[in-house]
Motif scaffolding. Structure first.
Motif: not given
Length: 222
Positions: A176-203
Motif C-alpha cells: 500500500s503506497a501513497i505520496t503526500r505533498d509538503a502540506d501532508g495532502k494526499l496527491i497519489a496512491g491509496s492505503m486501502s488499495d494494495a499494489s502487486r509488485t514483481d521485482d528481481l533484486w540482485t545482490f
C-alpha cells in the motif's frame, strides 16, 4: 564458518535492531515514484534441495515440484557452483537474510534514510536511491508506504566469476503506497488499495572477501 555461510545474516545482525521493517514498490496506477531505475532475464534443469547443506545429494528422479524450495530450477547450476566454492553456503539462510534486506532497504528509501542505504547498497544502487530521494525532497513530497505482505521470494539466478558472486532474488509482494505533498495532502496512491509488485533484486559479494555482507547491486522488473 566461512564468510559465505554467514551470507546476509551479518547484515541483519548489524541493522535488525536499528531499522523498522517495511517495503517499497514500483509505480501504481496513480504514477507513484519508481523504486529504482530498472535494468534487464535468465533457463532450467531439475530441482535439487540446496538449503539443507548437502550439495552432493542427487535430485529425486521425478522431482518437478519446486513449491517448497527457496530457489527456482534455473538457479540450480549456479547454486552448485557457489556450493563448490563454499560447502557451508546455506540457501535457506541466505533467503532469510535476503527477505530482511528487502524490507530494510525499502524502508530506508521510504524514510529517506541515506545512512542505512549506504550500508546495504553498492555505489550505483546507492546513488540511484539518493537521486530519487533528493528529487522527492525538492518537490516537498513524502512517501507513506506500507508492506502488506511478501507473497513469494525465491532465488532465480546465481552468477560467479573469479572476482565476485551475484545472486538474483525474485520478490512478489503487496504494497500500500501513497505520496503526500509538503502540506501532508494526499496527491497519489491509496492505503486501502494494495499494489502487486514483481521485482528481481540482485545482490553481490566479492569472492574471498573478509566482509560477509551482500550488497544490493540492481533492481529490475520481473
Amino acid at each position: 564458518m566461512t564468510a559465505f555461510s554467514i551470507v546476509l545474516l551479518a547484515m541483519i545482525a548489524a541493522f535488525l535492531g536499528m531499522r523498522l521493517y517495511s517495503v517499497l514498490g514500483k509505480r501504481t496506477g496513480h504514477e507513484q515514484e519508481p523504486v529504482l531505475p530498472r535494468r534487464d532475464e535468465r533457463a532450467a534443469p531439475s530441482p535439487l534441495r540446496l538449503d539443507d547443506g548437502d550439495a552432493g545429494s542427487a535430485p529425486a528422479a521425478n522431482s518437478a515440484d519446486t513449491a517448497g524450495l527457496v530457489y527456482e530450477p534455473a538457479a540450480e547450476a549456479g547454486l552448485r557452483q557457489l556450493l563448490a566454492a563454499d560447502r557451508h553456503f546455506d540457501a535457506g539462510r541466505f533467503m532469510e537474510g535476503a527477505e530482511a534486506a528487502y524490507r530494510m532497504i525499502l524502508e530506508a528509501y521510504w524514510s529517506d534514510d541515506r545512512e542505512a542505504l549506504r550500508d546495504l547498497c553498492d555505489d550505483d544502487s546507492y546513488e540511484a536511491f539518493v537521486e530519487a530521494i533528493d528529487a522527492r525532497e525538492e518537490r516537498g513530497e513524502t512517501l507513506d508506504n506500507r508492506l502488506v505482505g511478501i507473497d513469494s521470494a525465491k532465488i532465480t539466478a546465481v552468477e560467479m566469476d573469479r572476482k565476485e558472486a551475484r545472486i538474483t532474488v525474485r520478490y512478489q509482494a503487496d504494497i500500500s503506497a501513497i505520496t503526500r505533498d509538503a502540506d501532508g495532502k494526499l496527491i497519489a496512491g491509496s492505503m486501502s488499495d494494495a499494489s502487486r509488485t514483481d521485482d528481481l533484486w540482485t545482490f553481490r559479494r566479492a569472492l574471498g572477501s573478509s566482509d560477509p555482507n551482500w550488497l544490493l547491486d540492481e533492481i529490475e522488473a520481473a
